[in-house]
Scaffold this active site. Structure first.
Site, PDB file in Angstrom:
ATOM      1  N   GLU A  21       0.813  -1.236   0.000  1.00  0.00           N
ATOM      2  CA  GLU A  21       0.000   0.000   0.000  1.00  0.00           C
ATOM      3  C   GLU A  21       0.842   1.280   0.000  1.00  0.00           C
ATOM      4  OE1 GLU A  21      -2.755  -0.452   3.284  1.00  0.00           O
ATOM      5  OE2 GLU A  21      -3.268  -2.470   2.667  1.00  0.00           O
ATOM      6  N   GLU A  66      -6.344 -10.617  -1.074  1.00  0.00           N
ATOM      7  CA  GLU A  66      -7.067 -10.449   0.194  1.00  0.00           C
ATOM      8  C   GLU A  66      -8.579 -10.335  -0.076  1.00  0.00           C
ATOM      9  OE1 GLU A  66      -5.419  -7.218   2.448  1.00  0.00           O
ATOM     10  OE2 GLU A  66      -3.365  -7.756   1.983  1.00  0.00           O
TER      11      GLU A  66
HETATM   12  O1  G3I Z   1      -2.723  -7.914  19.016  1.00  0.00           O
HETATM   13  C1  G3I Z   1      -3.464  -6.818  19.613  1.00  0.00           C
HETATM   14  C2  G3I Z   1      -3.988  -7.247  20.982  1.00  0.00           C
HETATM   15  O2  G3I Z   1      -2.875  -7.472  21.844  1.00  0.00           O
HETATM   16  C3  G3I Z   1      -4.884  -6.138  21.538  1.00  0.00           C
HETATM   17  O3  G3I Z   1      -5.437  -6.553  22.777  1.00  0.00           O
HETATM   18  C4  G3I Z   1      -6.013  -5.863  20.524  1.00  0.00           C
HETATM   19  C5  G3I Z   1      -6.983  -4.788  20.998  1.00  0.00           C
HETATM   20  O4  G3I Z   1      -6.494  -3.532  20.639  1.00  0.00           O
HETATM   21  O5  G3I Z   1      -5.418  -5.425  19.276  1.00  0.00           O
HETATM   22  C6  G3I Z   1      -4.632  -6.470  18.722  1.00  0.00           C
HETATM   23  O6  G3I Z   1      -4.079  -5.999  17.511  1.00  0.00           O
HETATM   24  C7  G3I Z   1      -5.045  -5.947  16.464  1.00  0.00           C
HETATM   25  C8  G3I Z   1      -4.484  -6.765  15.289  1.00  0.00           C
HETATM   26  O7  G3I Z   1      -5.335  -6.664  14.141  1.00  0.00           O
HETATM   27  C9  G3I Z   1      -4.352  -8.247  15.667  1.00  0.00           C
HETATM   28  O8  G3I Z   1      -5.612  -8.780  15.916  1.00  0.00           O
HETATM   29  C10 G3I Z   1      -5.150  -4.482  16.020  1.00  0.00           C
HETATM   30  O9  G3I Z   1      -5.796  -3.753  17.040  1.00  0.00           O
HETATM   31  C11 G3I Z   1      -6.006  -4.411  14.756  1.00  0.00           C
HETATM   32  O10 G3I Z   1      -5.986  -3.087  14.238  1.00  0.00           O
HETATM   33  C12 G3I Z   1      -5.376  -5.310  13.683  1.00  0.00           C
HETATM   34  O11 G3I Z   1      -6.204  -5.251  12.551  1.00  0.00           O
HETATM   35  C13 G3I Z   1      -5.595  -5.832  11.381  1.00  0.00           C
HETATM   36  C14 G3I Z   1      -5.436  -4.718  10.333  1.00  0.00           C
HETATM   37  O12 G3I Z   1      -4.877  -5.308   9.136  1.00  0.00           O
HETATM   38  C15 G3I Z   1      -4.511  -3.645  10.832  1.00  0.00           C
HETATM   39  O13 G3I Z   1      -4.457  -2.635   9.851  1.00  0.00           O
HETATM   40  C16 G3I Z   1      -6.532  -6.879  10.848  1.00  0.00           C
HETATM   41  O14 G3I Z   1      -6.603  -7.962  11.767  1.00  0.00           O
HETATM   42  C17 G3I Z   1      -6.034  -7.396   9.494  1.00  0.00           C
HETATM   43  O15 G3I Z   1      -7.000  -8.244   8.891  1.00  0.00           O
HETATM   44  C18 G3I Z   1      -5.782  -6.221   8.537  1.00  0.00           C
HETATM   45  O16 G3I Z   1      -5.239  -6.745   7.375  1.00  0.00           O
HETATM   46  C19 G3I Z   1      -4.880  -5.763   6.378  1.00  0.00           C
HETATM   47  C20 G3I Z   1      -3.704  -6.300   5.615  1.00  0.00           C
HETATM   48  O17 G3I Z   1      -2.646  -6.585   6.502  1.00  0.00           O
HETATM   49  C21 G3I Z   1      -3.284  -5.323   4.520  1.00  0.00           C
HETATM   50  N1  G3I Z   1      -4.405  -5.041   3.627  1.00  0.00           N
HETATM   51  C22 G3I Z   1      -5.592  -4.521   4.329  1.00  0.00           C
HETATM   52  C23 G3I Z   1      -6.046  -5.539   5.384  1.00  0.00           C
HETATM   53  C24 G3I Z   1      -7.312  -5.056   6.061  1.00  0.00           C
HETATM   54  O18 G3I Z   1      -7.069  -3.874   6.755  1.00  0.00           O
END
Ligand code: G3I
Length: 375
Positions: free
Chosen positions: A162, A267
């Site tokens: 991105e 994705e």
């Molecule tokens: O691991 C922490 C945990 O310790 C904490 O308690 C919890 C609550 O805040 O957060 C957890 O981290 C989360 C992480 O996913 C793991 O679950 C983050 O808050 C959350 O923002 C993160 O979201 C991920 C997102 O990328 C971040 O931008 C999504 O799961 C994931 O599906 C998403 O994937 C992205 C690709 O990497 C790139 N393309 C877009 C796609 C969708 O956004």
């Protein structure tokens, strides 16, 4: 009574009895990896819960349905190296081990991104912004360490994720502001050195948009002109019931394939509630989670038709497309259950009980029909 007649009657009873039992036999669920085995790899993004045995049903589904996996979060920079002196490769190692054990085409996601990257890498100890040379060194060290760790195991890396904004310009990330646009070739060069056998990809969303398409073509051509290896482009595929127009997707598949690189849908998931729904205060207050008890038939039909149209397009482009990865295993896993607000989402082909949805069957029947017709 003639013996023939007796046998005929007996035979008739047996057929009825057999077909009767047959109709109660559970429907054999085909696997997507077999359905597309001569066309492209099919996979899913897997999460930490699945890697640590908390979702055995989803893991079984991955093993049965898919021949490639992507790491939803465990290989991103922040979870691995949250602080300068802390490295945690535990979940990442478990992901790669799972992929090797299950003979999967293993994707690494991702090495350089503006999100889920620890902020310390852009800072000096006193919190001031780091200088260009230091950041280049930190980026290269991260790539050598992570891509090097899985050399010969990870088959394809999302090297840069991105880097282009919605207007088709380079995203004003800290990478660009501190290093300049050369961070992209530097990242690909470092990845090629760290993992010489892995395929190297540029990965981004909304690449069906003409402005982004044009800029990605320029990015790839620049790398090729410099003799820097790039093997593929990941079109993420976070789509909705109506958007994008699949004609735009076709134009991008053509444009990227003409560059001599692989094209992947990296994705894939389908939003049902469009962003406008959540932006509308009335709807979210009156009905914040409209489908919490399931999808109405009319909406399920729209979702099935959308997935069928998408997979017909992908199948028609099977000679250009090397991989299609769903962003999650079952509907309960999807990040879309929390975006933009918490709600019950239905973006994938398997439901919360890891069973095929009507959209799965729609895709299977449509593709089998195309194969029969040699389309
Ligand atoms: O691991 C922490 C945990 O310790 C904490 O308690 C919890 C609550 O805040 O957060 C957890 O981290 C989360 C992480 O996913 C793991 O679950 C983050 O808050 C959350 O923002 C993160 O979201 C991920 C997102 O990328 C971040 O931008 C999504 O799961 C994931 O599906 C998403 O994937 C992205 C690709 O990497 C790139 N393309 C877009 C796609 C969708 O956004």
């Amino acid at each position: 009574m003639q013996k023939i007649t007796l046998y005929t009657i007996l035979g008739g009873f047996l057929i009825i009895a057999f077909s009767g039992c047959q109709s109660n036999a559970p429907k054999k669920i085909p696997s997507l990896k077999n359905l597309f085995k001569n066309d492209f790899k099919v996979g899913a993004a897997i999460n930490e819960r699945q890697l640590y045995g908390k979702e055995p049903g989803a893991v079984k589904l991955v093993q049965k349905q898919f021949n490639t996996i992507s790491p939803e979060n465990v290989l991103k920079w922040a979870p691995i190296n949250p602080k300068p002196d802390s490295l945690n490769f535990g979940p990442a190692d478990r992901y790669v081990k799972f992929g090797v054990k299950n003979h999967m085409w293993i994707i690494g996601h991702n090495l350089v991104w503006h999100k889920q990257v620890p902020q310390w890498i852009f800072q000096n100890k006193d919190g001031s912004l780091v200088d260009r040379q230091t950041l280049i060194k930190r980026m290269q060290q991260h790539i050598y360490r992570e891509a090097g760790r899985y050399k010969g195991k990870i088959d394809g890396w999302d090297v840069v994720n991105e880097a282009i904004n919605d207007k088709g310009k380079l995203r004003q990330s800290k990478w660009l502001k501190i290093i300049g646009k050369k961070y992209i070739p530097m990242a690909f060069k470092a990845a090629a050195k760290a993992a010489p056998k892995a395929e190297l990809y540029y990965n981004d969303y909304d690449l069906y948009k003409p402005a982004k398409r044009k800029r990605v073509v320029q990015l790839v051509r620049n790398l090729q002109k410099k003799g820097i290896r790039i093997d593929g482009i990941g079109m993420q595929g976070h789509w909705s019931l109506k958007k994008p127009d699949l004609k735009q997707v076709q134009k991008s598949i053509n444009a990227f394939s003409k560059l001599g690189v692989k094209v992947m849908i990296s994705e894939l998931d389908i939003k049902i509630l469009n962003p406008g729904y959540f932006a509308n205060k009335d709807s979210t207050t009156n009905n914040p989670d409209p489908y919490k008890n399931g999808l109405p038939d009319s909406v399920q039909t729209q979702l099935t038709n959308r997935y069928v149209s998408i997979f017909k397009l992908l199948y028609k482009n099977r000679n250009k497309i090397s991989r299609v990865t769903f962003w999650g295993v079952n509907n309960g896993d999807s990040w879309l259950n929390y975006r933009p607000k918490k709600h019950t989402a239905y973006p994938l082909l398997f439901n919360r009980k890891n069973q095929p949805t009507p959209a799965f069957w729609g895709v299977v029947h449509a593709i089998k029909k195309m194969k029969r017709q040699n389309k």
